[in-house]
Scaffold this active site. Structure first.
Site, short mmCIF file in Angstrom:
data_model
loop_
_atom_site.label_atom_id
_atom_site.label_comp_id
_atom_site.label_asym_id
_atom_site.label_seq_id
_atom_site.Cartn_x
_atom_site.Cartn_y
_atom_site.Cartn_z
CB CYS A 1 41.16 63.77 83.12
SG CYS A 1 41.90 62.98 81.70
CG ASN B 1 41.64 65.13 77.14
OD1 ASN B 1 42.07 65.84 78.05
ND2 ASN B 1 41.14 63.93 77.35
CG HIS C 1 38.48 66.55 81.61
ND1 HIS C 1 39.60 67.20 81.13
CD2 HIS C 1 38.56 65.26 81.17
CE1 HIS C 1 40.33 66.34 80.46
NE2 HIS C 1 39.72 65.17 80.46
O1 UT7 Z 1 40.11 62.47 79.31
C1 UT7 Z 1 40.14 61.14 79.69
C2 UT7 Z 1 38.88 60.48 79.42
N1 UT7 Z 1 38.80 60.08 78.04
C3 UT7 Z 1 37.64 59.93 77.46
O2 UT7 Z 1 36.63 60.21 78.08
C4 UT7 Z 1 37.58 59.37 76.07
C5 UT7 Z 1 36.44 58.42 75.98
N2 UT7 Z 1 36.36 57.70 74.72
C6 UT7 Z 1 36.09 58.31 73.54
O3 UT7 Z 1 35.96 59.51 73.50
C7 UT7 Z 1 35.86 57.43 72.33
O4 UT7 Z 1 35.84 56.10 72.72
C8 UT7 Z 1 36.93 57.64 71.22
C9 UT7 Z 1 36.73 58.99 70.57
C10 UT7 Z 1 38.31 57.55 71.79
C11 UT7 Z 1 36.77 56.57 70.13
O5 UT7 Z 1 35.48 56.62 69.57
P1 UT7 Z 1 34.66 55.30 69.34
O6 UT7 Z 1 33.41 55.64 68.66
O7 UT7 Z 1 34.56 54.59 70.66
O8 UT7 Z 1 35.58 54.49 68.31
P2 UT7 Z 1 36.20 53.05 68.48
O9 UT7 Z 1 37.34 53.09 69.43
O10 UT7 Z 1 35.11 52.06 68.76
O11 UT7 Z 1 36.75 52.79 67.04
C12 UT7 Z 1 35.88 52.68 65.90
C13 UT7 Z 1 36.72 52.46 64.67
C14 UT7 Z 1 37.74 51.33 64.81
O12 UT7 Z 1 37.82 50.67 63.55
P3 UT7 Z 1 37.01 49.28 63.31
O13 UT7 Z 1 37.55 48.33 64.32
O14 UT7 Z 1 35.56 49.63 63.51
O15 UT7 Z 1 37.35 48.95 61.89
C15 UT7 Z 1 39.04 52.03 65.07
O16 UT7 Z 1 40.15 51.30 64.64
O17 UT7 Z 1 37.50 53.63 64.37
C16 UT7 Z 1 38.89 53.27 64.22
N3 UT7 Z 1 39.69 54.40 64.71
C17 UT7 Z 1 40.02 55.44 63.91
N4 UT7 Z 1 39.78 55.70 62.63
C18 UT7 Z 1 40.25 56.87 62.15
C19 UT7 Z 1 40.19 54.60 65.94
N5 UT7 Z 1 40.84 55.76 65.98
C20 UT7 Z 1 40.75 56.31 64.75
C21 UT7 Z 1 41.23 57.49 64.16
N6 UT7 Z 1 40.95 57.74 62.87
N7 UT7 Z 1 41.92 58.42 64.86
#
Ligand code: UT7
Length: 333
Positions: A114, A290, A260
């Protein structure tokens, strides 16, 4: 003192639009979840037989050269940033050299994910400052869509990424306080596996590529999302402040911050932490997702076209991502 100026910017986005609703047809996700957590509404996916990482980069580069009133023959060196090269080797930079039909100039591929474009800009800037080159192309291009796990197993990563390319042409200038004022590059390899594609790595049993890797999904990107989010939220403001401090500037002096495009929530948090107004920060992740090394030059090209970057504006670029790596650049346009 001799410095470098960005004299042209360009981009190329594949035509195929893939909405959140489209993704919800093939995996357990929803438009609501994706928009709420990331701000993304849609992204572009490449067209097989038409788009390649290199040729998308070449198209972006041609646009940047045209905007600069230059031709490919004016370019002295190519820096190509990608995590999704056409081949395992050689790098995609040489393919751009071939496609542009330029003489046998150097072409360097860099892989800092990135932050690739900002690292690339810094490399180009150093080459220009030393007097080695006068005109350098910096390209960021990615095809993510063919390398993502498009099943529910991969949804935490695959809904985030899109394909695209962006480019900038840098040229030497002797004008004081003009062009790239400074660049700031960082890494912290202890978090290398927090956002990575592990296989087919080189230190593996022979043969290097095995069916097991496909079954276990280690050929797909994995991300510890919360961990990455936490570090990104700290490192973005930190590296922006570092660039401002190095040039005796304040956040209020920034005309446009181009972060980014990792997550709209991260950009909004950075904006708030630095006390910036909405019109001081450029975001287009809503339409492209992204695009890793391509996100900043794509955004720069759109911002310039929309008149949001003008002559003499103070523009700040900042990135964070896999490595972890993070970086910034402060530019007097
Ligand atoms: O460019 C490189 C740098 N990258 C970044 O900066 C990304 C940084 N991270 C993020 O932007 C966030 O962590 C995400 C958007 C990737 C994820 O958001 P989050 O609020 O941290 O969600 P999470 O990973 O804690 O997941 C919450 C829930 C989980 O379910 P449970 O365990 O609570 O039942 C996941 O399984 O959301 C579920 N989940 C989804 N549900 C629907 C994960 N991905 C999805 C999805 N659709 N696509």
């Amino acid at each position: 003192m001799r410095t470098s100026r960005i004299v042209g910017v360009g981009r190329y986005l594949p035509e195929r639009i893939v909405t959140n609703h489209d993704l919800a047809q093939i995996m357990d996700t929803s438009d609501e979840w994706i928009q709420e957590r990331t701000g993304i509404r849609e992204r572009r996916f490449f067209e097989l037989g038409k788009d390649t990482t290199a040729n998308m980069g070449t198209r972006a580069a041609r646009m940047a050269l045209e905007n600069a009133g230059l031709t490919p023959q004016d370019v002295d060196f190519i820096v190509f940033a990608t995590l999704s090269p056409d081949y395992d080797f050689p790098g995609s930079g040489v393919l751009v050299q071939r496609e542009l039909e330029v003489p046998t100039i150097g072409a360097l591929d860099i892989r800092t994910q990135c932050t690739g474009f900002v690292y690339g800009l810094s490399i180009a800037d150093q080459f220009i400052k030393t007097g080695m080159y006068n005109t350098v192309l910096v390209i960021g291009s990615e095809i993510h869509s063919s390398g993502l796990d498009m099943t529910t197993r991969g949804r935490g990563v695959s809904v985030l990424f899109g394909d695209g390319a962006g480019a900038a042409v840098l040229q030497a200038t002797d004008e004081p306080n003009r062009g790239i004022l400074s660049t700031h590059l960082h890494s912290e390899g202890k978090y290398a596996e927090e956002l990575a594609v592990i296989d087919p790595g080189s230190s593996r049993a022979v043969p290097r590529t095995q069916t097991r890797m496909i079954e276990e999904g280690t050929i797909f990107p994995v991300m510890n999302g919360n961990h990455v989010f936490k570090h990104a939220s700290t490192r973005f403001p930190e590296v922006i402040k570092e660039a401002l401090a190095a040039n005796n500037q304040q956040p209020t002096d920034i005309d446009l911050l181009i972060p980014h495009q990792a997550n709209l929530r991260i950009s909004q948090m950075v904006q708030k932490l630095l006390g910036l107004k909405s019109d001081q920060v450029f975001n287009n992740i809503q339409r492209y997702g992204n695009t890793t090394a391509a996100s900043i030059p794509i955004a720069m090209s759109e911002a310039w076209e929309q008149g949001k970057i003008k002559e003499n504006d103070l523009v700040c670029l900042a990135a964070f991502g896999s490595g972890f790596t993070w970086a910034s650049a402060l530019i007097r346009w």
